[in-house]
Design a protein around this motif. Structure first.
Motif, PDB file in Angstrom:
ATOM      1  N   THR A 110       1.017  -1.695   0.012  1.00 13.33           N
ATOM      2  CA  THR A 110      -0.129  -0.087  -0.082  1.00 13.33           C
ATOM      3  C   THR A 110       0.867   1.361  -0.351  1.00 13.33           C
ATOM      4  N   MET A 111       0.634   2.435  -0.570  1.00 10.08           N
ATOM      5  CA  MET A 111       1.369   3.925  -0.261  1.00 10.08           C
ATOM      6  C   MET A 111      -0.137   4.654   0.026  1.00 10.08           C
ATOM      7  N   GLU A 112       0.712   6.307   0.470  1.00 11.86           N
ATOM      8  CA  GLU A 112      -0.538   7.032   0.490  1.00 11.86           C
ATOM      9  C   GLU A 112      -1.758   7.276  -0.189  1.00 11.86           C
ATOM     10  N   ASN A 113      -1.972   6.811  -1.902  1.00  8.86           N
ATOM     11  CA  ASN A 113      -3.180   6.612  -2.263  1.00  8.86           C
ATOM     12  C   ASN A 113      -3.775   5.984  -2.765  1.00  8.86           C
ATOM     13  N   LEU A 114      -3.514   4.733  -1.762  1.00 13.15           N
ATOM     14  CA  LEU A 114      -4.592   4.018  -1.433  1.00 13.15           C
ATOM     15  C   LEU A 114      -5.700   3.918  -0.393  1.00 13.15           C
ATOM     16  N   TYR A 115      -6.595   4.402  -1.092  1.00 10.99           N
ATOM     17  CA  TYR A 115      -8.000   4.328   0.233  1.00 10.99           C
ATOM     18  C   TYR A 115      -8.648   3.393   0.801  1.00 10.99           C
ATOM     19  N   THR A 116     -10.081   3.150   1.369  1.00  9.73           N
ATOM     20  CA  THR A 116     -10.549   2.276   1.977  1.00  9.73           C
ATOM     21  C   THR A 116     -11.572   2.280   1.703  1.00  9.73           C
ATOM     22  N   TRP A 117     -12.301   0.965   1.386  1.00 12.17           N
ATOM     23  CA  TRP A 117     -14.105   0.399   1.416  1.00 12.17           C
ATOM     24  C   TRP A 117     -14.320  -0.540   2.149  1.00 12.17           C
ATOM     25  N   ASN A 118     -15.218  -0.199   3.385  1.00  8.25           N
ATOM     26  CA  ASN A 118     -15.873  -0.835   4.226  1.00  8.25           C
ATOM     27  C   ASN A 118     -17.164  -1.643   3.855  1.00  8.25           C
ATOM     28  N   ASP A 119     -17.420  -3.084   3.208  1.00  8.59           N
ATOM     29  CA  ASP A 119     -18.864  -3.501   2.972  1.00  8.59           C
ATOM     30  C   ASP A 119     -18.831  -4.424   3.733  1.00  8.59           C
ATOM     31  N   MET A 120     -20.355  -5.023   3.400  1.00 10.48           N
ATOM     32  CA  MET A 120     -20.622  -6.571   4.147  1.00 10.48           C
ATOM     33  C   MET A 120     -21.010  -5.815   5.712  1.00 10.48           C
ATOM     34  N   ASN A 121     -20.863  -4.534   5.773  1.00 12.63           N
ATOM     35  CA  ASN A 121     -20.959  -4.305   7.218  1.00 12.63           C
ATOM     36  C   ASN A 121     -21.659  -4.246   8.553  1.00 12.63           C
TER      37      ASN A 121
ATOM     38  N   GLU B 155      -2.838  13.186   7.092  1.00 14.95           N
ATOM     39  CA  GLU B 155      -3.845  13.208   6.192  1.00 14.95           C
ATOM     40  C   GLU B 155      -4.869  12.571   6.313  1.00 14.95           C
ATOM     41  N   ARG B 156      -6.067  13.388   5.681  1.00 19.21           N
ATOM     42  CA  ARG B 156      -7.235  13.196   6.056  1.00 19.21           C
ATOM     43  C   ARG B 156      -8.073  11.660   5.106  1.00 19.21           C
ATOM     44  N   PRO B 157      -8.767  11.175   5.770  1.00 19.13           N
ATOM     45  CA  PRO B 157      -8.697   9.669   5.298  1.00 19.13           C
ATOM     46  C   PRO B 157     -10.143  10.156   4.319  1.00 19.13           C
ATOM     47  N   PHE B 158      -9.972   9.075   3.514  1.00 22.78           N
ATOM     48  CA  PHE B 158     -11.350   8.503   3.080  1.00 22.78           C
ATOM     49  C   PHE B 158     -11.688   7.316   2.916  1.00 22.78           C
ATOM     50  N   VAL B 159     -13.385   7.029   3.704  1.00 23.83           N
ATOM     51  CA  VAL B 159     -13.711   5.644   3.570  1.00 23.83           C
ATOM     52  C   VAL B 159     -14.761   5.874   3.350  1.00 23.83           C
ATOM     53  N   LEU B 160     -15.292   4.774   2.691  1.00 27.84           N
ATOM     54  CA  LEU B 160     -17.132   4.121   2.314  1.00 27.84           C
ATOM     55  C   LEU B 160     -17.466   3.119   3.215  1.00 27.84           C
ATOM     56  N   THR B 161     -18.493   3.720   3.653  1.00 25.93           N
ATOM     57  CA  THR B 161     -18.849   2.546   4.591  1.00 25.93           C
ATOM     58  C   THR B 161     -20.698   1.782   3.714  1.00 25.93           C
ATOM     59  N   ARG B 162     -20.999   0.600   3.750  1.00 26.91           N
ATOM     60  CA  ARG B 162     -22.274   0.479   3.570  1.00 26.91           C
ATOM     61  C   ARG B 162     -23.419   0.320   4.598  1.00 26.91           C
ATOM     62  N   ALA B 163     -22.972  -0.062   5.355  1.00 26.43           N
ATOM     63  CA  ALA B 163     -23.834   0.038   7.263  1.00 26.43           C
ATOM     64  C   ALA B 163     -23.331   1.203   7.702  1.00 26.43           C
ATOM     65  N   PHE B 164     -24.657   1.681   8.621  1.00 26.51           N
ATOM     66  CA  PHE B 164     -23.957   3.487   9.381  1.00 26.51           C
ATOM     67  C   PHE B 164     -25.377   3.216  10.757  1.00 26.51           C
ATOM     68  N   PHE B 165     -25.315   4.271  11.524  1.00 22.97           N
ATOM     69  CA  PHE B 165     -25.771   4.401  12.469  1.00 22.97           C
ATOM     70  C   PHE B 165     -25.956   5.860  12.809  1.00 22.97           C
ATOM     71  N   ALA B 166     -26.143   6.600  13.753  1.00 24.61           N
ATOM     72  CA  ALA B 166     -26.101   8.094  14.113  1.00 24.61           C
ATOM     73  C   ALA B 166     -24.499   7.818  14.541  1.00 24.61           C
ATOM     74  N   GLY B 167     -24.325   9.805  13.667  1.00 26.72           N
ATOM     75  CA  GLY B 167     -22.927   9.661  13.919  1.00 26.72           C
ATOM     76  C   GLY B 167     -21.786   8.877  13.182  1.00 26.72           C
ATOM     77  N   SER B 168     -22.212   8.308  11.990  1.00 29.05           N
ATOM     78  CA  SER B 168     -21.545   7.970  10.975  1.00 29.05           C
ATOM     79  C   SER B 168     -20.262   8.807  10.205  1.00 29.05           C
ATOM     80  N   GLN B 169     -21.520  10.103  10.109  1.00 32.42           N
ATOM     81  CA  GLN B 169     -20.979  10.981   9.947  1.00 32.42           C
ATOM     82  C   GLN B 169     -19.551  11.544   9.354  1.00 32.42           C
TER      83      GLN B 169
END
Length: 951
Positions: free
Chosen positions: A542-553, A603-617
């Motif tokens: 990995t490098m600094e230009n790789l970000y993350t996606w959380n699916d199926m959570n 660095e600021r992260p970028f993470v995409l999620t499928r499941a969420f709740f209050a506060g996930s923002q």
């Protein structure tokens, strides 16, 4: 050779994949209705009427900031403790719990950003009927009625909200099962205690049965009558082939809220429903329970991937909100006394002098936990956003590049495929910033790894993208392959970090890898370990230009009840039923922290999620899940994202083109045109769909898609400033019209168009074969300028707009100034130092204003005030730029290359005065047919003071 269990797991996964790739719709039989959920069925069977609960006024205690009272259920004598707080910012908090529960009941942690600061409470009056408290703001008071218990919040003569006015408060107390040894012993103790009380009754104090030392006896006593009529599902229940044991027995809670004067309520995402929530009297309630529902059905209150238990109520006078802080399975019933009435019927009521006030009633039902509710009292929509943000935080400020276009599918095959797709965007002159990899990029669905054959040199791939100033997102899901040769699994198992089953072993279910374990993200030490796995020396390649996606959570468990985890699984001291809706939030929280830590907090992260709740923002972006390539799915993406924005989650989008099935070229183009004006802009597609990169549908469609994507890039400065505002204030980026026009009833149910900020109105074309759309332009005294033609239109009208395939109806509000970058390059980072064009749209008073925010686009240095934040104003024929943050410091190479004034008159001359006092005369062009004035190359630095005078 694979074991039988492994083969069966693989068969199950392959079978599910086959289902996913087919044309089947969601199998609703896999998911519960209220009647199939025993606690919902029990609670919903309670009908409005006189509540069994009354207030024991003699138990009232009042400190400066907290009121406590005991409630007693006259049917079973169980006592509850009510706590009431006045919070800063016009919020009232009400908590109800058992006075002396057999064991602690779950109270949701980690969602509130802090313990909310309180304000003073005082008693205005009290008698045997109840107590009146002052809330200290705008003549607000709380009236607590004793028999039966009822709580009303009033302002002046108006009731803003009532609790338990319909008598639907219910609180299933914890108890011991009557056929257990412990129950029989405790019941014996209770009988002995009864005899003692009789002997010493003359010496006993009033209500002695609730004094210290008698609590356990009385819990058994209190439950005797109820235990004689045990209902199905109270101690265990079965759904299809799954059995749910309930060692704590029934523990559901319910409370009703009445909203006088209200006909429109919104929120409680996630549902594939219109923006305005419908009444549920003749169907199921809305369900909040994070579930993996593939090919979800539209216009249905079924649960989906996320759950935010926040509802907003709005009328022409006020906006209020209800935040029900509970992470268990929850159902929300909505009733209205105006439901089903036609406009004619309402007019007839008015003519006949009907005095019935419109009212909406809402009932919340949760399986476990306590009642902990925040009543956000507005009075304006933006006040409610601020109130909710003060409780759960604001939208994370994303990297600028994440607001650009993302290209994804399940899956890009290998590194050569990635290189080819990347080159295709350059060849066809279509910008993009992120390319995504789904689960097939891993080594056998082992997350934090790469397929050694298809992605043998990931750093080389990432380096190639970085040289073009582009980035990648790779998926990391929270189901971990059970494999003794897999480092991540061995670490989690050895540290005891897996969720346990009811018998104490590691919980296992089936997901994409086959047999999988599920890390217990409710544990802070587990989250810290997970975050450490994103370090460059741990997540190899990995490098600094790789970000993350959380699916199926949700979490997704293919062979679990309702495709999720068994409720009797164990997280430390708590059952999964208590924490279910929190799981996805915790996964995204830990992942975001990992991306921050790997950069040393820079660095600021970028993470995409499928499941969420209050506060996930607070942790990144969400998307609307596995939609389909259908026109109705395109349409529903608008209210789904609007609903999320109302409850704090601004960074939302839908899979452009639809995840399942294959879009027609017309649908794909229209989806790009819509997605370009939604906050999260990503194309995505299922593994078995034909490839659909933008250039694969012919040159004409490629040109239309290119234009839509390029429009997105020109507006990136505006998007970025709005996300900064969302981070600072909690205001949604994409918002319903009624947020800016709260007194215009014509806006209250509009969800086929929307505002970006307050200054851009978008009405996408979402009907097949459409030759025109009708957009409502709000504001009696407003002007709206078509951003493509510069035609001016009056507000407060329904405007018919003829459309062709190239049309994206977008309007800029008169009175606004929007900065754009018109030199579109292959990625947003390549545009960093490019100049701005200011679009100045004048209102009827010939004034306008707007803002520009600039920072480095990717670090947390803005927290050190390393940014530029300026206000542009046009008034009295002077356009000026002033610094909104004089103590901030940042420099930019960008300059103003053009100013376009819409609704202008022709000046005789235009003069520029810069910060150093130098004056110069500017050349301009004026189009009298459109009243458009253009100044070319005025040359001011975007970060400095200046003014332009029109004479």
């Amino acid at each position: 050779m694979a074991t039988f269990t492994e083969r069966m797991a693989l068969v199950s996964v392959l079978w599910l994949a086959l289902c996913l790739s087919g044309s089947w719709a969601v199998d609703k039989s896999n998911f519960k209705t209220c009647d199939q959920s025993s606690f919902c069925k029990r609670q919903r069977a309670l009908k409005p009427g006189e509540s069994p609960y009354r207030v024991l006024l003699e138990t009232m205690e009042l400190t400066n900031t907290r009121l406590t009272l005991q409630l007693i259920n006259d049917n079973n004598k169980v006592r509850l403790l009510l706590e009431l707080y006045r919070l800063q910012g016009n919020i009232t908090r009400v908590k109800i719990n058992e006075l002396k529960p057999l064991k602690p009941r779950y109270e949701v942690p980690d969602v509130l950003v802090r313990e909310p600061p309180t304000e003073p409470l005082s008693v205005l009056s009290q008698d045997e009927n109840g107590v009146v408290l002052s809330l200290g703001a705008e003549s607000q008071r709380v009236i607590i009625s004793a028999r039966p218990f009822r709580l009303d919040i009033m302002e002046g003569h108006d009731v803003l909200m009532s609790l338990n006015s319909r008598g639907l408060l219910a609180f299933e107390h914890l108890r011991m099962r009557k056929d257990t040894f412990s129950y029989k012993v405790t019941s014996t103790v209770a009988s002995v205690w009864d005899n003692i009380k009789r002997v010493f009754s003359s010496q006993a104090e009033p209500e002695a049965e609730n004094k210290e030392g008698a609590d356990s006896a009385n819990q058994a006593e209190a439950g005797k009558e109820e235990e004689e009529k045990v209902e199905e599902g109270m101690w265990e229940e079965t759904f299809k082939s799954h059995s749910d044991s309930k060692p704590n027995g029934p523990c559901a809670i319910s409370l009703d809220f009445s909203l006088p004067g209200v006909e429109h309520v919104y929120g409680i995402p996630e549902h594939a429903e219109p923006l305005k929530l419908k009444t549920t009297d003749n169907g199921d309630p809305y369900r909040l329970y994070n579930l993996d529902v593939f090919q979800y059905e539209l216009y249905n209150p079924m649960a989906l991937y996320g759950a935010v238990p926040v509802m907003l109520a709005h009328n022409t006078k006020r906006t209020t909100g209800i935040f029900w802080l509970n992470a268990a399975e929850t159902w929300v019933d909505i009733s209205s006394n105006t439901a089903g009435k036609t406009v004619f019927g309402k007019m007839l009521d008015y003519v006949q002098g009907s005095s019935e006030t419109p009212q909406t009633d809402v009932r919340w039902i949760s399986e476990s936990g306590i009642i902990d509710v925040f009543l956000m009292l507005g009075p304006t929509p933006k006040d409610v956003f601020s109130q909710y943000a003060s409780l759960t935080g604001t939208q994370a400020f994303p990297p600028l590049s994440s607001l650009a276009y993302h290209q994804c599918r399940w899956n890009y095959n290998d590194q050569e495929d990635v290189r080819s797709v990347d080159a295709g965007f350059d060849e066809h002159d279509i910008p993009y910033d992120f390319i995504w990899l789904d689960i097939e990029h891993t080594d056998g669905k082992r997350y934090f790894t790469w397929d050694p054959h298809k992605f043998a040199t990931p750093k080389e791939m990432l380096q190639g993208l970085q040289e073009k100033k582009r980035k990648m997102v790779a998926i990391v899901d929270p189901h971990i392959k059970v494999d003794n040769n897999y480092k991540i699994h061995n670490e989690i198992r050895s540290r005891g970090f897996y969720i346990k089953n009811k018998d104490g072993g590691d919980y296992e279910g089936w997901c994409w890898p086959g047999s999988a374990g599920y890390p217990d993200f409710t544990r802070a030490d587990m989250r810290a370990w997970w975050a450490s796995m994103f370090a460059y020396d741990q997540y190899e390649g990995t490098m600094e230009n790789l970000y993350t996606w959380n699916d199926m959570n949700e979490p997704s468990v293919f062979n679990g009840p309702e495709v999720t985890m068994h409720k009797d699984a164990v997280h430390g001291s708590w059952e999964h039923r208590d924490v279910h809706n929190l799981y996805g939030l915790y996964v995204q929280m830990a992942t975001a922290e990992g991306l921050i830590q790997r950069s040393g907090g820079v660095e600021r992260p970028f993470v995409l999620t499928r499941a969420f709740f209050a506060g996930s923002q607070r942790y990144g972006a969400v998307w609307t899940g596995d939609n389909a390539a259908e026109w109705d799915h395109l349409k529903i993406s608008i209210p789904m994202c609007l609903s999320l924005g109302l409850v704090g989650i601004s960074f939302c989008g839908a899979d452009v083109g639809g995840f399942f099935k294959s879009p027609s070229s017309e649908l794909l183009v229209r989806w790009y045109q819509t997605g370009a004006y939604q906050p999260f802009f990503r194309a995505h597609a299922h593994l078995d769909t034909p490839r659909r990169e933008p250039w694969l549908f012919g040159p004409e469609n490629a040109a239309l898609i290119r234009e839509a994507v390029r429009q997105r890039y020109t507006f990136l400065p505006y998007w970025y400033q709005l996300f900064y505002q969302a981070y600072r204030t909690g205001e949604p980026v994409m918002r319903p019209l009624w947020v800016e026009y709260p007194q215009d009833p014509a806006t209250f149910a509009v969800d086929d168009e929307f505002l970006i900020g307050r200054d851009l109105l978008v009405h996408p074309v979402t009907d097949e074969g459409s030759r025109g759309v009708t957009a409502y332009l709000p504001g009696k005294d407003e002007f709206w300028f078509d951003i493509h033609t510069f035609h001016k239109h009056n507000g407060a009208q329904n405007l018919y707009i003829p459309v062709t395939m190239s049309s994206i109806p977008v309007f800029q509000r008169g009175g606004s100034i929007i900065p754009r970058k018109l030199r579109v390059r292959r990625s947003s980072t390549c545009m960093e130092h490019d100049p701005y064009t200011l679009f100045v749209a004048l209102n009827a008073r010939r004034t306008a204003e707007g803002e520009l925010y600039i920072d480095d686009g990717h670090t947390f240095n803005y927290e050190k005030k390393e940014f530029i934040h300026r206000r542009f104003s046009f008034a009295n024929n002077v356009l000026s730029s002033v610094n909104l943050m004089p103590d901030a410091h940042f420099t930019t190479m960008s300059w103003i290359e053009r100013v376009i004034v819409l609704g202008a008159t022709k000046p005789s001359k235009i003069t520029l005065k810069t910060a150093d006092g130098e004056e110069s005369q500017l050349e301009f062009e004026f189009d009298p047919s459109m009243s458009v004035l253009t100044i070319r190359k005025p040359g001011m630095n975007a970060g400095e003071d200046w003014n332009i005078t029109f004479k």
